[in-house]
Design a protein around this motif. Structure first.
Motif, PDB file in Angstrom:
ATOM      1  N   LEU A 204      -6.077   6.506   3.078  1.00 37.05           N
ATOM      2  CA  LEU A 204      -4.658   5.347   2.734  1.00 37.05           C
ATOM      3  C   LEU A 204      -3.618   5.982   4.163  1.00 37.05           C
ATOM      4  O   LEU A 204      -3.140   6.667   4.421  1.00 37.05           O
ATOM      5  CB  LEU A 204      -4.313   7.165   1.522  1.00 37.05           C
ATOM      6  CG  LEU A 204      -3.103   5.886   0.693  1.00 37.05           C
ATOM      7  CD1 LEU A 204      -3.872   4.819   0.368  1.00 37.05           C
ATOM      8  CD2 LEU A 204      -2.516   7.328   0.460  1.00 37.05           C
ATOM      9  N   LEU A 205      -3.753   4.753   4.095  1.00 34.03           N
ATOM     10  CA  LEU A 205      -2.485   4.680   5.544  1.00 34.03           C
ATOM     11  C   LEU A 205      -0.951   4.261   4.149  1.00 34.03           C
ATOM     12  O   LEU A 205      -1.141   3.156   3.638  1.00 34.03           O
ATOM     13  CB  LEU A 205      -2.646   3.001   5.487  1.00 34.03           C
ATOM     14  CG  LEU A 205      -1.588   3.227   7.107  1.00 34.03           C
ATOM     15  CD1 LEU A 205      -1.149   4.224   7.956  1.00 34.03           C
ATOM     16  CD2 LEU A 205      -2.131   1.728   7.695  1.00 34.03           C
ATOM     17  N   LYS A 206      -0.201   5.415   3.977  1.00 32.71           N
ATOM     18  CA  LYS A 206       0.807   5.744   3.288  1.00 32.71           C
ATOM     19  C   LYS A 206       2.111   5.210   4.275  1.00 32.71           C
ATOM     20  O   LYS A 206       2.830   5.549   5.184  1.00 32.71           O
ATOM     21  CB  LYS A 206       0.621   6.974   2.047  1.00 32.71           C
ATOM     22  CG  LYS A 206       1.856   6.814   1.068  1.00 32.71           C
ATOM     23  CD  LYS A 206       1.629   8.066   0.380  1.00 32.71           C
ATOM     24  CE  LYS A 206       2.810   7.752  -0.889  1.00 32.71           C
ATOM     25  NZ  LYS A 206       2.816   9.228  -1.465  1.00 32.71           N
ATOM     26  N   GLY A 207       2.957   3.995   3.186  1.00 36.56           N
ATOM     27  CA  GLY A 207       4.396   4.178   3.491  1.00 36.56           C
ATOM     28  C   GLY A 207       5.246   4.992   3.611  1.00 36.56           C
ATOM     29  O   GLY A 207       4.879   5.313   2.646  1.00 36.56           O
ATOM     30  N   SER A 208       6.002   5.428   4.586  1.00 38.16           N
ATOM     31  CA  SER A 208       7.600   6.207   4.185  1.00 38.16           C
ATOM     32  C   SER A 208       8.386   6.007   2.982  1.00 38.16           C
ATOM     33  O   SER A 208       8.825   4.904   2.593  1.00 38.16           O
ATOM     34  CB  SER A 208       8.249   6.378   5.351  1.00 38.16           C
ATOM     35  OG  SER A 208       9.835   6.835   5.579  1.00 38.16           O
ATOM     36  N   ASP A 209       8.888   7.076   2.686  1.00 41.75           N
ATOM     37  CA  ASP A 209       9.524   6.382   1.171  1.00 41.75           C
ATOM     38  C   ASP A 209      10.534   6.206   0.940  1.00 41.75           C
ATOM     39  O   ASP A 209      11.997   6.318   0.857  1.00 41.75           O
ATOM     40  CB  ASP A 209       9.590   8.276  -0.013  1.00 41.75           C
ATOM     41  CG  ASP A 209       8.131   8.295   0.195  1.00 41.75           C
ATOM     42  OD1 ASP A 209       7.732   7.380   0.032  1.00 41.75           O
ATOM     43  OD2 ASP A 209       7.989   9.347  -0.349  1.00 41.75           O
ATOM     44  N   ASN A 210      11.605   6.473   2.160  1.00 43.82           N
ATOM     45  CA  ASN A 210      12.554   6.412   3.079  1.00 43.82           C
ATOM     46  C   ASN A 210      13.139   5.029   4.208  1.00 43.82           C
ATOM     47  O   ASN A 210      12.273   4.429   4.842  1.00 43.82           O
ATOM     48  CB  ASN A 210      12.861   7.359   4.700  1.00 43.82           C
ATOM     49  CG  ASN A 210      14.369   7.240   4.325  1.00 43.82           C
ATOM     50  OD1 ASN A 210      15.049   6.546   4.507  1.00 43.82           O
ATOM     51  ND2 ASN A 210      14.791   7.953   5.446  1.00 43.82           N
ATOM     52  N   PRO A 211      14.109   3.647   3.192  1.00 44.85           N
ATOM     53  CA  PRO A 211      13.789   2.724   3.971  1.00 44.85           C
ATOM     54  C   PRO A 211      14.395   2.564   4.696  1.00 44.85           C
ATOM     55  O   PRO A 211      14.146   1.553   5.585  1.00 44.85           O
ATOM     56  CB  PRO A 211      14.900   2.227   3.014  1.00 44.85           C
ATOM     57  CG  PRO A 211      14.414   2.877   1.519  1.00 44.85           C
ATOM     58  CD  PRO A 211      14.521   4.416   1.623  1.00 44.85           C
ATOM     59  N   SER A 212      15.341   3.675   5.595  1.00 46.21           N
ATOM     60  CA  SER A 212      15.846   3.504   6.760  1.00 46.21           C
ATOM     61  C   SER A 212      15.150   3.387   7.848  1.00 46.21           C
ATOM     62  O   SER A 212      15.244   3.095   9.378  1.00 46.21           O
ATOM     63  CB  SER A 212      17.340   4.790   7.086  1.00 46.21           C
ATOM     64  OG  SER A 212      16.266   6.085   6.882  1.00 46.21           O
ATOM     65  N   ASP A 213      13.579   4.102   7.432  1.00 42.07           N
ATOM     66  CA  ASP A 213      12.698   4.291   8.479  1.00 42.07           C
ATOM     67  C   ASP A 213      11.910   3.175   9.142  1.00 42.07           C
ATOM     68  O   ASP A 213      11.213   2.927   9.475  1.00 42.07           O
ATOM     69  CB  ASP A 213      11.071   5.383   7.593  1.00 42.07           C
ATOM     70  CG  ASP A 213      11.537   6.899   7.648  1.00 42.07           C
ATOM     71  OD1 ASP A 213      12.686   7.460   8.890  1.00 42.07           O
ATOM     72  OD2 ASP A 213      11.344   7.337   7.067  1.00 42.07           O
ATOM     73  N   TYR A 214      12.313   1.640   8.418  1.00 40.53           N
ATOM     74  CA  TYR A 214      11.662   1.111   8.627  1.00 40.53           C
ATOM     75  C   TYR A 214      12.784  -0.058   8.846  1.00 40.53           C
ATOM     76  O   TYR A 214      12.339  -1.176   9.552  1.00 40.53           O
ATOM     77  CB  TYR A 214      11.358   0.120   6.863  1.00 40.53           C
ATOM     78  CG  TYR A 214      10.573   0.746   6.083  1.00 40.53           C
ATOM     79  CD1 TYR A 214       9.019   0.204   6.691  1.00 40.53           C
ATOM     80  CD2 TYR A 214      10.489   1.902   5.721  1.00 40.53           C
ATOM     81  CE1 TYR A 214       8.017   1.088   5.625  1.00 40.53           C
ATOM     82  CE2 TYR A 214       9.911   2.389   4.556  1.00 40.53           C
ATOM     83  CZ  TYR A 214       8.553   1.600   5.085  1.00 40.53           C
ATOM     84  OH  TYR A 214       7.155   2.586   4.499  1.00 40.53           O
ATOM     85  N   ASN A 215      13.475  -0.011   9.397  1.00 35.62           N
ATOM     86  CA  ASN A 215      14.519  -1.011  10.175  1.00 35.62           C
ATOM     87  C   ASN A 215      14.583  -2.237   9.852  1.00 35.62           C
ATOM     88  O   ASN A 215      14.563  -3.188  10.469  1.00 35.62           O
ATOM     89  CB  ASN A 215      14.287  -1.322  12.316  1.00 35.62           C
ATOM     90  CG  ASN A 215      14.414   0.360  12.550  1.00 35.62           C
ATOM     91  OD1 ASN A 215      14.712   1.460  11.857  1.00 35.62           O
ATOM     92  ND2 ASN A 215      13.185   0.749  12.945  1.00 35.62           N
ATOM     93  N   GLY A 216      14.484  -2.275   8.720  1.00 38.12           N
ATOM     94  CA  GLY A 216      14.583  -3.926   8.003  1.00 38.12           C
ATOM     95  C   GLY A 216      13.202  -4.876   8.079  1.00 38.12           C
ATOM     96  O   GLY A 216      13.498  -5.552   7.396  1.00 38.12           O
ATOM     97  N   GLN A 217      12.328  -3.920   8.392  1.00 40.89           N
ATOM     98  CA  GLN A 217      10.721  -4.961   8.061  1.00 40.89           C
ATOM     99  C   GLN A 217       9.919  -3.332   8.203  1.00 40.89           C
ATOM    100  O   GLN A 217       9.645  -2.346   8.571  1.00 40.89           O
ATOM    101  CB  GLN A 217      10.754  -4.444   9.810  1.00 40.89           C
ATOM    102  CG  GLN A 217       9.616  -5.906  10.214  1.00 40.89           C
ATOM    103  CD  GLN A 217       9.803  -6.510  10.878  1.00 40.89           C
ATOM    104  OE1 GLN A 217      10.339  -7.240  11.792  1.00 40.89           O
ATOM    105  NE2 GLN A 217       8.771  -5.594  12.527  1.00 40.89           N
ATOM    106  N   PHE A 218       8.990  -3.608   7.261  1.00 45.58           N
ATOM    107  CA  PHE A 218       8.142  -3.734   5.901  1.00 45.58           C
ATOM    108  C   PHE A 218       7.072  -3.562   6.759  1.00 45.58           C
ATOM    109  O   PHE A 218       6.261  -2.631   6.724  1.00 45.58           O
ATOM    110  CB  PHE A 218       8.022  -3.563   5.036  1.00 45.58           C
ATOM    111  CG  PHE A 218       9.358  -3.184   4.054  1.00 45.58           C
ATOM    112  CD1 PHE A 218       9.794  -1.583   3.707  1.00 45.58           C
ATOM    113  CD2 PHE A 218      11.077  -4.220   3.797  1.00 45.58           C
ATOM    114  CE1 PHE A 218      11.041  -1.199   2.569  1.00 45.58           C
ATOM    115  CE2 PHE A 218      11.981  -4.136   3.344  1.00 45.58           C
ATOM    116  CZ  PHE A 218      11.846  -2.545   2.998  1.00 45.58           C
TER     117      PHE A 218
END
Length: 162
Positions: free
Chosen positions: A140-154
């Protein structure tokens, strides 16, 4: 295949699941939104995409027939992420080493994720050469739960030729 795959996509806070549509060429399929999650079932292999009115990008889901395409970790052109220091860890972000591997893998490589949970923030797929990302059964490649980890790009997937 007569098996059904159920997928659950969790959206980062601030992204509305309202109006989400799951599509396959020529059709729309049922999708259930609950809180920040989108839940859908896929009855057969194919290429699907999810559109969200709140995002300008689509999420592309490519489903191989269940259990029909199993790639051994020792197959030609396979790069096992664990040989590059990327190991399953459900709490540690590994965005930088995963991105570095995506950027530097030789053309036509298969990036192989063995069983386990791998955490990452936004990844960019902007190569001009073919690359396959393969999640082994149980990976499983799971995304971070913290929106600030994405720098505005998911997730950014571009056709670099256009």
């Amino acid at each position: 295949s007569n098996q059904t795959v159920q997928l659950n996509v969790t959206l980062a806070s601030g992204i509305s699941p309202a109006g989400a549509v799951l599509r396959q060429v020529g059709s729309s399929l049922p999708i259930h939104a609950s809180g920040q999650s989108l839940l859908f079932r896929l009855e057969h292999a194919g290429i699907y995409y999810i559109t969200l009115p709140s995002l300008k990008y689509w999420l592309l889901v490519w489903v191989d027939p269940l259990n029909s395409v199993l790639i051994p970790p020792t197959a030609p052109k396979v790069i096992n992420v664990q040989t590059k220091g990327i190991h399953p860890n459900p709490t540690t972000l590994q965005t930088k080493p995963i991105q570095q591997l995506l950027d530097t893998a030789p053309p036509s490589s298969i990036i192989y994720f063995p069983q386990g949970v791998y955490r990452s923030a936004g990844l960019q797929f902007t190569r001009k050469t073919p690359l396959t990302v393969y999640l082994a059964p149980g990976a499983l490649l799971k995304g971070s739960d913290n929106p600030s980890d994405y720098n505005g790009q998911f997730l950014l997937i571009e056709n670099a030729d256009q």
